[in-house]
Design a protein around this motif. Structure first.
Motif, PDB file in Angstrom:
ATOM      1  N   TRP A 128       2.432 -26.563  42.373  1.00 36.97           N
ATOM      2  CA  TRP A 128       2.255 -25.143  41.921  1.00 36.97           C
ATOM      3  C   TRP A 128       3.040 -24.751  40.492  1.00 36.97           C
ATOM      4  O   TRP A 128       3.911 -25.063  40.440  1.00 36.97           O
ATOM      5  N   PHE A 129       1.934 -24.379  39.685  1.00 36.05           N
ATOM      6  CA  PHE A 129       2.516 -24.207  38.358  1.00 36.05           C
ATOM      7  C   PHE A 129       2.175 -22.748  37.978  1.00 36.05           C
ATOM      8  O   PHE A 129       1.362 -22.099  38.128  1.00 36.05           O
ATOM      9  N   GLU A 130       3.570 -21.951  37.957  1.00 31.42           N
ATOM     10  CA  GLU A 130       3.562 -20.696  37.483  1.00 31.42           C
ATOM     11  C   GLU A 130       3.076 -20.254  36.143  1.00 31.42           C
ATOM     12  O   GLU A 130       3.812 -20.887  35.183  1.00 31.42           O
ATOM     13  N   ASN A 131       2.450 -19.114  35.914  1.00 28.14           N
ATOM     14  CA  ASN A 131       2.456 -18.372  34.566  1.00 28.14           C
ATOM     15  C   ASN A 131       1.983 -19.314  33.661  1.00 28.14           C
ATOM     16  O   ASN A 131       2.456 -19.785  32.596  1.00 28.14           O
ATOM     17  N   VAL A 132       0.508 -19.943  33.611  1.00 26.94           N
ATOM     18  CA  VAL A 132      -0.157 -20.973  33.071  1.00 26.94           C
ATOM     19  C   VAL A 132      -0.640 -20.623  31.781  1.00 26.94           C
ATOM     20  O   VAL A 132      -0.874 -21.266  30.869  1.00 26.94           O
ATOM     21  N   ILE A 133      -0.897 -19.074  31.936  1.00 31.12           N
ATOM     22  CA  ILE A 133      -1.460 -18.603  30.597  1.00 31.12           C
ATOM     23  C   ILE A 133      -0.586 -17.593  30.180  1.00 31.12           C
ATOM     24  O   ILE A 133      -0.229 -16.678  31.004  1.00 31.12           O
ATOM     25  N   GLY A 134      -0.409 -17.444  28.858  1.00 29.64           N
ATOM     26  CA  GLY A 134       0.336 -16.473  28.354  1.00 29.64           C
ATOM     27  C   GLY A 134       1.384 -16.585  27.390  1.00 29.64           C
ATOM     28  O   GLY A 134       1.849 -17.338  26.694  1.00 29.64           O
ATOM     29  N   VAL A 160      -9.699 -11.971  34.628  1.00 28.84           N
ATOM     30  CA  VAL A 160      -8.406 -11.368  34.969  1.00 28.84           C
ATOM     31  C   VAL A 160      -8.338  -9.986  34.403  1.00 28.84           C
ATOM     32  O   VAL A 160      -8.246  -9.065  35.176  1.00 28.84           O
ATOM     33  N   MET A 161      -8.552 -10.021  33.114  1.00 26.16           N
ATOM     34  CA  MET A 161      -8.397  -8.698  32.491  1.00 26.16           C
ATOM     35  C   MET A 161      -9.676  -7.843  32.879  1.00 26.16           C
ATOM     36  O   MET A 161      -9.437  -6.565  33.142  1.00 26.16           O
ATOM     37  N   TYR A 162     -10.856  -8.234  33.118  1.00 32.80           N
ATOM     38  CA  TYR A 162     -11.849  -7.433  34.053  1.00 32.80           C
ATOM     39  C   TYR A 162     -11.293  -6.878  35.157  1.00 32.80           C
ATOM     40  O   TYR A 162     -11.720  -5.460  35.308  1.00 32.80           O
ATOM     41  N   TYR A 163     -11.040  -7.744  35.929  1.00 34.43           N
ATOM     42  CA  TYR A 163     -10.511  -7.348  37.488  1.00 34.43           C
ATOM     43  C   TYR A 163      -9.462  -6.196  37.427  1.00 34.43           C
ATOM     44  O   TYR A 163      -9.352  -5.415  38.111  1.00 34.43           O
ATOM     45  N   LEU A 164      -8.265  -6.369  36.470  1.00 28.98           N
ATOM     46  CA  LEU A 164      -7.140  -5.637  36.348  1.00 28.98           C
ATOM     47  C   LEU A 164      -7.986  -4.042  35.943  1.00 28.98           C
ATOM     48  O   LEU A 164      -7.552  -3.231  36.626  1.00 28.98           O
ATOM     49  N   PHE A 219      -8.471 -25.015  27.168  1.00 28.97           N
ATOM     50  CA  PHE A 219      -8.347 -23.994  26.672  1.00 28.97           C
ATOM     51  C   PHE A 219      -9.450 -22.963  26.857  1.00 28.97           C
ATOM     52  O   PHE A 219      -9.494 -21.810  27.092  1.00 28.97           O
ATOM     53  N   LYS A 220     -10.822 -23.515  26.839  1.00 29.93           N
ATOM     54  CA  LYS A 220     -11.960 -22.849  27.140  1.00 29.93           C
ATOM     55  C   LYS A 220     -11.934 -22.126  28.536  1.00 29.93           C
ATOM     56  O   LYS A 220     -12.407 -21.003  28.830  1.00 29.93           O
ATOM     57  N   LYS A 221     -11.533 -22.954  29.546  1.00 35.37           N
ATOM     58  CA  LYS A 221     -11.622 -22.351  30.886  1.00 35.37           C
ATOM     59  C   LYS A 221     -10.360 -21.308  31.011  1.00 35.37           C
ATOM     60  O   LYS A 221     -10.539 -20.255  31.835  1.00 35.37           O
ATOM     61  N   GLN A 222      -9.154 -21.502  30.398  1.00 35.71           N
ATOM     62  CA  GLN A 222      -8.238 -20.600  30.170  1.00 35.71           C
ATOM     63  C   GLN A 222      -8.622 -19.310  29.639  1.00 35.71           C
ATOM     64  O   GLN A 222      -8.320 -18.166  30.102  1.00 35.71           O
ATOM     65  N   GLU A 223      -9.368 -19.317  28.605  1.00 35.70           N
ATOM     66  CA  GLU A 223      -9.815 -18.196  27.905  1.00 35.70           C
ATOM     67  C   GLU A 223     -11.041 -17.270  28.972  1.00 35.70           C
ATOM     68  O   GLU A 223     -10.984 -16.129  28.968  1.00 35.70           O
ATOM     69  N   HIS A 224     -11.964 -17.955  29.368  1.00 36.30           N
ATOM     70  CA  HIS A 224     -12.698 -17.335  30.573  1.00 36.30           C
ATOM     71  C   HIS A 224     -11.875 -16.834  31.770  1.00 36.30           C
ATOM     72  O   HIS A 224     -12.267 -15.739  32.102  1.00 36.30           O
TER      73      HIS A 224
END
Length: 120
Positions: free
Chosen positions: A114-120, A81-85, A71-76
């Protein structure tokens, strides 16, 4: 000279990059640094931007590569990603995928999932 963990991780990322390119995606970034952490690989498929986290393991003794995205790594990663976007002013579709690589450094055909869409 890089230490073994850095060489091993870089090898895993190169395996993942080959898989991404073989799938017909366009690579647009590697090891992209943000104030929130690093994004391993960034690619495009049509109008969709895909952010990749690559996890590489030689064994599952301490857990599988995909279990390492806690979870912590997902959050970071999501903050990065949001910063980059925001920085590139991207308004289209996007997702975060995980590529899990299992094998020995330099192995010709490691196991790749390959796991797609792992966060969201």
């Amino acid at each position: 000279m890089k230490k073994y963990p850095q060489r091993f991780g870089a090898w895993g990322e190169s395996v993942a990059e080959e898989k991404i390119l073989a799938a017909g995606f366009e690579l647009v970034g590697k090891n992209v640094r943000t104030p929130y952490g690093e994004i391993d690989l960034i690619a495009r498929s049509g109008e969709t931007m895909i952010f990749f986290e690559v996890k590489t393991r030689s064994t599952d003794e301490f857990g599988s590569p995909e279990e390492a995205l806690n979870f912590k790594k997902q959050e970071h990663l999501l903050h990065a990603v949001m910063y980059y976007l925001q920085e590139v002013d991207f308004q289209g579709e996007w997702r975060v995928d995980l590529i899990a690589v299992r094998g020995k450094l330099g192995q010709q055909q490691p196991e790749v999932e390959w796991f797609e869409n792992v966060i969201g």
